[in-house]
Design a protein around this motif. Structure first.
Motif: not given
Length: 93
Positions: A22-44
């Protein structure tokens, strides 16, 4: 009677892989690139409706697969270098 503890370990491992997918799909769906920050642990945990422990385990799996790297306390997405994949899992884009 409760099932043996090994069953809970297996369920936990399966949940970790499910959340990492699910996290990998979140990264793909939000078109995150190298160096982009993910939401914090609580938000995820809130986004995926799972425990923070499940998030930590999922992140650990993606770190082991060289998809994420942890810098200080911030999670950054890291694009895998071109070449053979480091995992047998297959995500469709």
């Amino acid at each position: 009677p409760l099932p043996p503890p090994e069953i809970f370990d297996i369920i936990g491992v399966m949940k970790s892989y499910e959340v990492s997918d699910q996290l990998m799909h979140y990264i793909i769906d939000h078109k995150l690139k190298e160096g982009d920050k993910l939401p914090n642990e609580y938000e995820l945990a809130d986004i995926f409706q799972v425990s923070r422990k499940a998030i930590r385990q999922a992140v650990s799996l993606l770190v082991d697969e060289s998809i994420l790297e942890i810098r200080r306390i911030i999670l950054n997405f890291k694009i895998r270098p071109l070449g053979p994949p480091t995992t047998s899992r297959n995500w469709t884009v």
